[in-house]
Design a protein around this motif. Sequence first.
Motif, mmCIF file in Angstrom:
data_model
loop_
_atom_site.group_PDB
_atom_site.id
_atom_site.type_symbol
_atom_site.label_atom_id
_atom_site.label_comp_id
_atom_site.label_asym_id
_atom_site.label_seq_id
_atom_site.Cartn_x
_atom_site.Cartn_y
_atom_site.Cartn_z
ATOM 1 N N LEU A 1 27.824 -30.941 -15.410
ATOM 2 C CA LEU A 1 27.957 -32.056 -16.364
ATOM 3 C C LEU A 1 28.102 -31.518 -17.782
ATOM 4 O O LEU A 1 27.351 -30.641 -18.204
ATOM 5 N N SER A 2 29.065 -32.098 -18.511
ATOM 6 C CA SER A 2 29.249 -31.659 -19.901
ATOM 7 C C SER A 2 28.246 -32.375 -20.804
ATOM 8 O O SER A 2 27.712 -33.434 -20.423
ATOM 9 N N PRO A 3 27.997 -31.826 -21.987
ATOM 10 C CA PRO A 3 27.112 -32.527 -22.935
ATOM 11 C C PRO A 3 27.587 -33.955 -23.220
ATOM 12 O O PRO A 3 26.791 -34.865 -23.369
ATOM 13 N N MET B 1 12.517 -27.478 -22.882
ATOM 14 C CA MET B 1 13.354 -26.478 -23.560
ATOM 15 C C MET B 1 14.653 -26.317 -22.776
ATOM 16 O O MET B 1 14.636 -26.229 -21.552
ATOM 17 N N VAL C 1 21.342 -17.675 -22.686
ATOM 18 C CA VAL C 1 21.232 -17.466 -24.152
ATOM 19 C C VAL C 1 20.052 -16.563 -24.514
ATOM 20 O O VAL C 1 19.874 -16.185 -25.663
ATOM 21 N N ARG D 1 20.551 -22.035 -18.061
ATOM 22 C CA ARG D 1 21.028 -22.136 -19.445
ATOM 23 C C ARG D 1 20.271 -21.159 -20.349
ATOM 24 O O ARG D 1 20.860 -20.469 -21.164
ATOM 25 N N GLY E 1 19.111 -29.666 -23.599
ATOM 26 C CA GLY E 1 20.328 -30.089 -24.297
ATOM 27 C C GLY E 1 20.056 -31.087 -25.408
ATOM 28 O O GLY E 1 20.957 -31.754 -25.903
ATOM 29 N N LYS E 2 18.788 -31.191 -25.840
ATOM 30 C CA LYS E 2 18.411 -32.177 -26.870
ATOM 31 C C LYS E 2 19.225 -31.971 -28.147
ATOM 32 O O LYS E 2 19.759 -32.907 -28.723
ATOM 33 N N THR E 3 19.342 -30.707 -28.580
ATOM 34 C CA THR E 3 20.084 -30.444 -29.819
ATOM 35 C C THR E 3 21.577 -30.682 -29.609
ATOM 36 O O THR E 3 22.236 -31.344 -30.404
ATOM 37 N N THR E 4 22.117 -30.167 -28.529
ATOM 38 C CA THR E 4 23.557 -30.278 -28.235
ATOM 39 C C THR E 4 23.977 -31.729 -28.025
ATOM 40 O O THR E 4 24.903 -32.227 -28.658
ATOM 41 N N ILE F 1 26.574 -36.391 -20.578
ATOM 42 C CA ILE F 1 25.138 -36.711 -20.711
ATOM 43 C C ILE F 1 24.911 -37.660 -21.889
ATOM 44 O O ILE F 1 24.147 -38.611 -21.801
ATOM 45 N N ARG G 1 12.680 -18.825 -27.918
ATOM 46 C CA ARG G 1 11.691 -19.716 -27.294
ATOM 47 C C ARG G 1 10.443 -18.908 -26.943
ATOM 48 O O ARG G 1 10.312 -18.384 -25.828
HETATM 49 N N1 LIG Z 1 25.407 -30.037 -20.415
HETATM 50 C C1 LIG Z 1 25.279 -28.727 -20.641
HETATM 51 N N2 LIG Z 1 25.855 -27.857 -19.784
HETATM 52 C C2 LIG Z 1 25.703 -26.523 -19.969
HETATM 53 N N3 LIG Z 1 25.016 -25.956 -20.993
HETATM 54 C C3 LIG Z 1 24.428 -26.796 -21.859
HETATM 55 C C4 LIG Z 1 24.523 -28.210 -21.743
HETATM 56 N N4 LIG Z 1 23.832 -28.768 -22.774
HETATM 57 C C5 LIG Z 1 23.330 -27.738 -23.496
HETATM 58 N N5 LIG Z 1 23.694 -26.553 -22.961
HETATM 59 C C6 LIG Z 1 23.340 -25.207 -23.437
HETATM 60 O O1 LIG Z 1 21.983 -25.013 -23.134
HETATM 61 C C7 LIG Z 1 21.305 -24.318 -24.210
HETATM 62 C C8 LIG Z 1 20.204 -25.188 -24.752
HETATM 63 O O2 LIG Z 1 20.787 -26.319 -25.379
HETATM 64 P P1 LIG Z 1 19.984 -27.019 -26.576
HETATM 65 O O3 LIG Z 1 20.802 -28.166 -27.029
HETATM 66 O O4 LIG Z 1 19.543 -25.994 -27.571
HETATM 67 O O5 LIG Z 1 18.685 -27.546 -25.810
HETATM 68 P P2 LIG Z 1 17.249 -27.954 -26.389
HETATM 69 O O6 LIG Z 1 17.431 -28.356 -27.814
HETATM 70 O O7 LIG Z 1 16.814 -29.080 -25.503
HETATM 71 O O8 LIG Z 1 16.393 -26.751 -26.226
HETATM 72 C C9 LIG Z 1 22.391 -24.022 -25.250
HETATM 73 O O9 LIG Z 1 22.883 -22.716 -25.034
HETATM 74 C C10 LIG Z 1 23.468 -25.060 -24.942
HETATM 75 O O10 LIG Z 1 24.753 -24.595 -25.305
#
Ligand SMILES: Nc1ncnc2c1ncn2[C@@H]1O[C@H](COP(=O)(O)OP(=O)(O)O)[C@@H](O)[C@H]1O
Length: 283
Positions: free
Chosen positions: A257-259, A95, A199, A195, A98-101, A262, A204
């Motif tokens: 690290l930015s999305p 969780m 939020v 992270r 960053g899978k979705t992002t 990654i 979760r």
């Molecule tokens: N590289 C990153 N750096 C900082 N925050 C991130 C990064 N990637 C994702 N986030 C933040 O972390 C939280 C979870 O990202 P999300 O994509 O929902 O993860 P997952 O789907 O794996 O649970 C979100 O608030 C998102 O904006």
Amino acid sequence: MDAKAVQTLNLPGLTRPEKFVTRTGCSFTRPAKPEKLQMTRRRVVLACSYNNVPASILESEGHKFPLEEELILKNRSQQIQPYLNGRCVYVVGMMGSGKTTVGKIMSQALSYSFCDCDTLIEEEVDGHSVADIFKLYGESFFRDKETEALNKLSLMNKLVISTGGGAVVRPINWKYMHKGVSVWLDVPVEALAKRIAAVGTGSRPLLHDEAGDAYTAALMRLSALFEERGEFYANANARVSLENIAIKLGRRDASDLSPTDIAIEALEQIGNFLKAEDGGYAR
Ligand SMILES: Nc1ncnc2c1ncn2[C@@H]1O[C@H](COP(=O)(O)OP(=O)(O)O)[C@@H](O)[C@H]1O
Ligand SMILES: O=C(O)C1=C[C@@H](OP(=O)(O)O)[C@@H](O)[C@H](O)C1
Ligand SMILES: [Mg+2]
């Protein structure tokens, strides 16, 4: 030009420079022979729209420019397309990893559609949120819906699918995900906790019960979950270690690290897997 700083690079496949910003303050002067470039340490602006421009010369001095990121993402996805052959890409990880992002960025680079498995499940269960599904029907019901969703998705192609953090636990789910290519976003639990604390744990349900401040509560629960699941994530075809990327890019730590950083690495690791799977033969 500082002679010491001049290096000559063989950049196969380079055709013609237009405008791009280098990532280590390097500068290029267009040589007589296009396949060779001379670099100095002074920053100039030059752009190549290139195939095979090694990302190594696109090292950031801590800031990136959309054009440069686009170039690298496109470069990486062009390199893997012939091997991917329209197969789906499954993004797995804890969780908050960053899978979705990151999945969305990868889908754009690959010109794939994007699907979030959790969102699909919510649509299947009358639009209830994941947290409500846990509350109303329990986790086991959710896991059955997750397996049903992954089964359906395994029949499709040209999708980047961000899975839920627990999808890796059931072997049947791997049967479906292994019809595509899977990549694990391996993020230190401290970064995950930071992270998620930012939020909130509302979305979760597995992080709800811990007492204490948001960061500590998330850290405790995530550490315990990772203890249980770590081995399952390792079933993924490719692994993206944020700690390794931070070292490679000279960043302070994984939180730096930015999305997009990654996503670039994820495409590279998927490429490494596909080339090895294919015996490394270029198509
Ligand atoms: N590289 C990153 N750096 C900082 N925050 C991130 C990064 N990637 C994702 N986030 C933040 O972390 C939280 C979870 O990202 P999300 O994509 O929902 O993860 P997952 O789907 O794996 O649970 C979100 O608030 C998102 O904006
Ligand atoms: O780790 C888990 O077991 C879960 C992760 C969640 O998805 P994200 O990983 O997108 O938060 C969601 O599937 C559900 O809350 C269960
Ligand atoms: Mg998600």
